[in-house]
Design a protein around this motif. Structure first.
Motif, short mmCIF file in Angstrom:
data_model
loop_
_atom_site.label_atom_id
_atom_site.label_comp_id
_atom_site.label_asym_id
_atom_site.label_seq_id
_atom_site.Cartn_x
_atom_site.Cartn_y
_atom_site.Cartn_z
N THR A 63 2.09 -12.54 -3.21
CA THR A 63 1.87 -11.10 -3.09
C THR A 63 2.67 -10.56 -1.90
OG1 THR A 63 0.15 -9.41 -3.07
CG2 THR A 63 -0.22 -11.30 -1.65
N HIS A 64 2.92 -9.24 -1.92
CA HIS A 64 3.74 -8.59 -0.87
C HIS A 64 2.90 -7.55 -0.14
CE1 HIS A 64 7.74 -10.00 -2.54
NE2 HIS A 64 6.97 -10.14 -3.62
N LEU A 65 2.50 -7.90 1.08
CA LEU A 65 1.64 -6.99 1.86
C LEU A 65 2.29 -5.63 2.09
CD1 LEU A 65 -0.29 -7.93 5.09
CD2 LEU A 65 1.28 -6.01 5.11
N SER A 66 3.56 -5.64 2.46
CA SER A 66 4.22 -4.38 2.86
C SER A 66 4.52 -3.48 1.67
CB SER A 66 5.48 -4.67 3.65
OG SER A 66 6.25 -5.62 2.95
N GLN A 67 4.21 -3.95 0.47
CA GLN A 67 4.39 -3.11 -0.73
C GLN A 67 3.04 -2.58 -1.24
OE1 GLN A 67 6.50 -5.38 -3.76
NE2 GLN A 67 8.01 -6.11 -2.29
N TYR A 68 1.96 -2.81 -0.50
CA TYR A 68 0.64 -2.51 -1.06
C TYR A 68 0.47 -1.04 -1.46
CZ TYR A 68 -4.31 -2.16 -1.81
OH TYR A 68 -5.52 -1.90 -2.38
N TRP A 69 1.13 -0.15 -0.72
CA TRP A 69 0.95 1.28 -1.01
C TRP A 69 1.88 1.82 -2.09
CZ3 TRP A 69 0.49 2.89 4.84
CH2 TRP A 69 -0.81 2.61 5.28
N ILE A 70 2.71 0.99 -2.67
CA ILE A 70 3.61 1.50 -3.72
C ILE A 70 3.36 0.83 -5.08
CG2 ILE A 70 5.45 2.36 -2.21
CD1 ILE A 70 6.98 -0.31 -3.15
N ARG A 71 2.12 0.46 -5.33
CA ARG A 71 1.81 -0.08 -6.66
C ARG A 71 2.01 1.00 -7.71
NH1 ARG A 71 -3.98 -1.48 -6.42
NH2 ARG A 71 -4.02 0.09 -4.80
N GLY A 72 2.42 0.57 -8.90
CA GLY A 72 2.48 1.50 -10.01
C GLY A 72 3.60 2.53 -9.94
N ARG A 73 4.66 2.26 -9.19
CA ARG A 73 5.82 3.18 -9.20
C ARG A 73 6.72 2.78 -10.36
NH1 ARG A 73 6.38 5.34 -3.76
NH2 ARG A 73 4.21 5.73 -3.25
N TYR A 74 6.67 3.55 -11.39
CA TYR A 74 7.32 3.18 -12.66
C TYR A 74 8.83 3.03 -12.53
CZ TYR A 74 8.76 3.38 -17.50
OH TYR A 74 9.33 3.09 -18.71
N GLU A 75 9.33 1.91 -12.96
CA GLU A 75 10.79 1.64 -13.01
C GLU A 75 10.93 0.28 -13.67
OE1 GLU A 75 13.68 3.54 -12.07
OE2 GLU A 75 14.30 1.89 -13.38
N LYS A 101 -1.47 -0.26 9.82
CA LYS A 101 -2.34 0.43 8.84
C LYS A 101 -2.28 -0.23 7.47
CE LYS A 101 -2.76 5.16 10.58
NZ LYS A 101 -1.61 5.36 11.50
N ILE A 102 -1.08 -0.58 7.06
CA ILE A 102 -0.95 -1.16 5.72
C ILE A 102 -1.56 -2.57 5.70
CG2 ILE A 102 1.41 -2.12 5.90
CD1 ILE A 102 1.90 -0.89 3.07
N ALA A 103 -1.44 -3.30 6.81
CA ALA A 103 -2.05 -4.64 6.86
C ALA A 103 -3.58 -4.53 6.81
CB ALA A 103 -1.60 -5.38 8.12
#
Ligand code: GUN
Ligand code: ZN
Length: 406
Positions: A63-75, A101-103
């Motif tokens: 899993t990628h912690l630093s990507q947690y806030w960009i789930r579901g960005r369609y591409e 904050k993201i961690a």
């Protein structure tokens, strides 16, 4: 000391699961010391949780912690998705406040989903990685954490010089390997396109000499593969990693979708591990994982969320996706449950400590509330693996310490 009267679901092996209705499970000092059918008159002072089930803490091996806030960005194509969504987002983790904050959010979400162990990529900044370690330590997470390595083919905000990427990785390794019983460092070259041969060789040599963990991505997308073959002048993607020495028994290769038979044989020869991430493969339209062919080679296959290409940290959802992403082959509920618990623990070489509810193991577990409808005993594992992600997580415990309580 905790002593709880509840129902337990426990993986035995790849094809068998134990179900214990009305059991007592207890731990002291972080270790299970009593697991037994409830005995009236003897099992006194239990917490009563008979409307719940107790399962081993779930394990997410990619899993990628630093990507947690960009789930579901369609591409629906890997390289475009990385350029458009992932790289700009990971660049934000240069800011320590953002990284913190993201961690915080990420670990809270992991625990709220019943996950107790995870293998994590952070952003390509040493400080962001250190922040992830300190938040993990503060909350008592069990994790392997690494700084993403990229020394080519990315913009100046993200690119690291080869020496910097190598030196900082070593510093992080020395600081966090053995620093805690729950945390360890994992060397994290992103994928062949963003790593030079020299960097991969140096990381591989050090990791081999020190028997350290490595994670990377392999053979996820057809355009990615075509670019790798052209860039490195090889016949297969796997050859790149074989040539630089990155294939070891402690290397976790995410995806492995478009491998030829010869490449599968090579992975088997090196006994490397595979992180199957079905939800991500579905989201990015990467392709179908050849479970049968890889499994028949005795390859160590684990399951990961691959957030943010995976849309949730909930490993029970991913267990369902392992089944759903096979268009013909069907995996049993017992196999699905095994993969996200004991199977992932075996892959990580820590089955003596975690992965199942067994005497002497560390108390990593979670409690899920059963739904109101009656579920026959012989359908419990099936219910758990196909809609268990809807069961509310009531409590998550790591090494005997409650890290989440609803
Ligand atoms: N390949 C290289 N980097 C990534 C990433 O961040 N996510 C996925 N799914 N694949 C990758
Ligand atoms: Zn990934």
């Amino acid at each position: 000391m905790r002593k709880i009267r509840t129902n337990i679901i426990n993986p035995i092996d790849q094809d068998h699961t134990f179900i214990g209705l009305d059991y007592v499970i207890a731990w002291d000092d972080g270790i299970f010391n009593y697991i037994h059918p409830y005995q009236a008159g003897k099992d006194l002072d239990c917490e009563e949780r008979l409307d719940e089930i107790c399962i081993p803490g779930l394990i997410d091996i990619h899993t990628h912690l630093s990507q947690y806030w960009i789930r579901g960005r369609y591409e629906p194509s890997l390289l475009f998705w990385l350029e458009k969504n992932v790289f700009p987002e990971e660049a934000l983790s240069q800011n320590p406040d953002f990284a913190e904050k993201i961690a915080e959010d990420f670990f809270q979400a992991l625990f709220a989903a019943g996950t107790t162990t995870s293998v994590i990529y952070t952003a390509p900044y040493p400080q962001a990685c250190e922040i992830a370690f300190s938040v993990a330590k503060k909350y008592g997470a069990r994790a392997w954490i690494g700084m993403t390595l990229m020394d080519q083919n990315v913009n100046s905000e993200l690119v690291q010089s080869t020496d910097y990427a190598y030196q900082k990785s070593l510093e992080l390794y020395y600081k966090y390997h053995n620093a805690s019983t729950l945390l360890d460092y994992i060397f994290s070259p992103r994928f062949a396109l963003s790593c030079s041969v020299i960097l991969m060789e140096k990381i591989a040599r050090f990791a081999q000499d020190n028997s350290a963990w490595i994670q990377t991505h392999l053979s996820e997308n057809q355009i990615e593969i075509a670019n790798v073959l052209q860039l490195f002048g090889v016949d297969t993607y796997t050859q790149v990693y074989e040539n630089v020495g990155l294939l070891t028994p402690k290397t976790i290769l995410a995806h492995c979708i478009h491998l030829s038979s010869a490449e599968m044989d090579t992975l088997a020869k090196y006994d490397s591990c595979i992180a199957h991430c079905p939800d991500s493969n579905f989201f990015l339209k990467s392709g179908e994982f050849n479970y049968e062919a890889l499994y028949s080679r005795n390859l160590n296959i684990g399951v990961g969320s691959d957030v943010a290409a995976g849309t949730t940290l909930n490993m029970l959802y991913h267990s369902k996706m392992v089944n759903y992403r096979q268009s013909v082959f069907s995996l049993s509920p017992e196999r699905l449950f095994y993969h996200i618990t004991l199977g992932n623990a075996i892959l990580l070489g820590c089955q003596d400590k975690i992965g199942s509810l067994d005497l002497g193991k560390e108390a990593d577990l979670c409690f899920l509330k059963l739904p109101p409808e009656p579920i026959p005993v012989d359908s419990l594992v099936s219910a758990l693996c196909f809609y268990g992600y809807e069961f509310p997580v009531m409590e998550t415990v790591i090494a005997g310490r409650t890290v989440y309580s609803r």
